[in-house]
Design a protein around this motif. Structure first.
Motif, PDB file in Angstrom:
ATOM      1  N   ASN A  12       0.822  -1.208   0.000  1.00 36.52           N
ATOM      2  CA  ASN A  12       0.000   0.000   0.000  1.00 36.52           C
ATOM      3  C   ASN A  12       0.858   1.260   0.000  1.00 36.52           C
ATOM      4  OD1 ASN A  12      -1.514   2.220   1.751  1.00 36.52           O
ATOM      5  ND2 ASN A  12      -3.045   1.035   0.618  1.00 36.52           N
ATOM      6  N   LEU A  70      -1.411  -6.148 -10.754  1.00 31.53           N
ATOM      7  CA  LEU A  70      -2.630  -5.609 -10.150  1.00 31.53           C
ATOM      8  C   LEU A  70      -3.862  -6.468 -10.392  1.00 31.53           C
ATOM      9  CD1 LEU A  70      -2.113  -1.819 -10.889  1.00 31.53           C
ATOM     10  CD2 LEU A  70      -1.969  -2.984  -8.671  1.00 31.53           C
ATOM     11  N   SER A  71      -3.751  -7.472 -11.246  1.00 36.06           N
ATOM     12  CA  SER A  71      -4.923  -8.304 -11.519  1.00 36.06           C
ATOM     13  C   SER A  71      -4.771  -9.752 -11.072  1.00 36.06           C
ATOM     14  CB  SER A  71      -5.262  -8.255 -13.014  1.00 36.06           C
ATOM     15  OG  SER A  71      -4.205  -8.781 -13.784  1.00 36.06           O
ATOM     16  N   GLN A 114      -5.150  -6.079  -1.459  1.00 41.24           N
ATOM     17  CA  GLN A 114      -6.019  -4.907  -1.490  1.00 41.24           C
ATOM     18  C   GLN A 114      -6.287  -4.336  -0.099  1.00 41.24           C
ATOM     19  OE1 GLN A 114      -9.169  -6.870  -3.695  1.00 41.24           O
ATOM     20  NE2 GLN A 114      -8.628  -5.697  -5.518  1.00 41.24           N
ATOM     21  N   PHE A 133      -6.612  -0.357   0.966  1.00 37.89           N
ATOM     22  CA  PHE A 133      -6.719   0.528  -0.190  1.00 37.89           C
ATOM     23  C   PHE A 133      -8.060   1.258  -0.154  1.00 37.89           C
ATOM     24  CE2 PHE A 133      -3.100  -1.741  -1.680  1.00 37.89           C
ATOM     25  CZ  PHE A 133      -2.465  -0.863  -2.546  1.00 37.89           C
ATOM     26  N   ALA A 147      -7.771   2.992  -5.481  1.00 37.49           N
ATOM     27  CA  ALA A 147      -8.167   2.030  -6.514  1.00 37.49           C
ATOM     28  C   ALA A 147      -8.480   2.751  -7.822  1.00 37.49           C
ATOM     29  CB  ALA A 147      -9.358   1.205  -6.040  1.00 37.49           C
ATOM     30  N   VAL A 206      -7.817  -5.689 -14.516  1.00 38.58           N
ATOM     31  CA  VAL A 206      -7.535  -4.793 -13.379  1.00 38.58           C
ATOM     32  C   VAL A 206      -8.840  -4.181 -12.865  1.00 38.58           C
ATOM     33  CG1 VAL A 206      -6.386  -2.654 -12.663  1.00 38.58           C
ATOM     34  CG2 VAL A 206      -5.156  -4.343 -14.047  1.00 38.58           C
ATOM     35  N   ARG A 207      -9.674  -3.711 -13.765  1.00 39.64           N
ATOM     36  CA  ARG A 207     -10.968  -3.148 -13.343  1.00 39.64           C
ATOM     37  C   ARG A 207     -11.774  -4.168 -12.553  1.00 39.64           C
ATOM     38  NH1 ARG A 207     -12.476  -0.612 -19.086  1.00 39.64           N
ATOM     39  NH2 ARG A 207     -11.336   1.358 -18.940  1.00 39.64           N
ATOM     40  N   THR A 248     -10.727  -6.853 -10.935  1.00 37.86           N
ATOM     41  CA  THR A 248     -10.057  -7.195  -9.680  1.00 37.86           C
ATOM     42  C   THR A 248     -10.301  -6.147  -8.610  1.00 37.86           C
ATOM     43  OG1 THR A 248      -8.364  -8.438 -10.869  1.00 37.86           O
ATOM     44  CG2 THR A 248      -7.813  -7.718  -8.634  1.00 37.86           C
ATOM     45  N   TRP A 249     -10.306  -4.894  -9.003  1.00 40.81           N
ATOM     46  CA  TRP A 249     -10.424  -3.800  -8.043  1.00 40.81           C
ATOM     47  C   TRP A 249     -11.860  -3.278  -7.897  1.00 40.81           C
ATOM     48  CZ3 TRP A 249      -6.554  -2.300  -4.798  1.00 40.81           C
ATOM     49  CH2 TRP A 249      -5.313  -2.910  -5.023  1.00 40.81           C
ATOM     50  N   VAL A 255     -13.249  -2.823  -4.379  1.00 40.58           N
ATOM     51  CA  VAL A 255     -12.744  -1.670  -3.620  1.00 40.58           C
ATOM     52  C   VAL A 255     -13.481  -0.399  -4.043  1.00 40.58           C
ATOM     53  CG1 VAL A 255     -10.690  -0.274  -3.086  1.00 40.58           C
ATOM     54  CG2 VAL A 255     -10.481  -2.756  -3.340  1.00 40.58           C
TER      55      VAL A 255
END
Length: 148
Positions: free
Chosen positions: A69, A95-96, A101, A104, A109, A139-140, A142-143, A146
């Motif tokens: 982080n 990141l994927s 996380q 975060f 994110a 990536v989108r 995965t995050w 958040v």
């Protein structure tokens, strides 16, 4: 640095506070982890040069949750400033694929997604490249938890 890159860097600077990791930086004793600890110890992400992220382009998974982080922005900044560099080549993958996380925020994110989108749009292959499209989507996804 082009104007669009500077704008993404500003977003990173607002989202990621300048802080030193409170936990240990890496959790095991190998030469690579020792070098990572030497490069990051006692520094904020703004004090770490892009060359560090380029050298340790595939080492993000070695960081402790707190260090991940605290220092992810080094790799993000290096990727934005050099979309064809080694750090940029690995950032979406890192990141994927089971990124840490913990701790975060929504703004962090969102900032890291903006950085990945910038890299995909400005690297050698461009935004329409199927590999770039797939990596940005990963990536989108995965995050998304958040951001939600």
């Amino acid at each position: 640095m082009q104007r669009a890159a500077a704008s993404v860097i500003e977003v990173l600077e607002r989202a990621f506070p300048q802080r030193v990791a409170l936990e240990e930086i890496t959790r095991h004793d190998c030469d690579e982890c020792a070098a990572i600890r030497r490069g990051l110890a006692g520094r904020t992400w703004g004090e770490v040069p892009n060359a560090f992220a380029e050298e340790f382009y595939d080492s993000l998974p070695l960081l402790s949750p707190d260090a991940y982080n605290a220092y992810l922005a080094v790799w993000l900044r290096a990727s934005v400033e050099n979309p064809d560099g080694d750090a940029a080549g690995m950032i979406a993958i890192n990141l994927s694929h089971k990124p840490n996380q913990a701790a975060f925020t929504l703004s962090q994110a969102s900032a890291l997604i903006a950085a990945v989108e910038f890299v995909a749009s400005n690297n050698l292959w461009g935004a329409e490249d199927p590999g770039n499209v797939e990596q940005v989507a990963a990536v989108r996804a995965t995050w998304a938890s958040v951001i939600a």
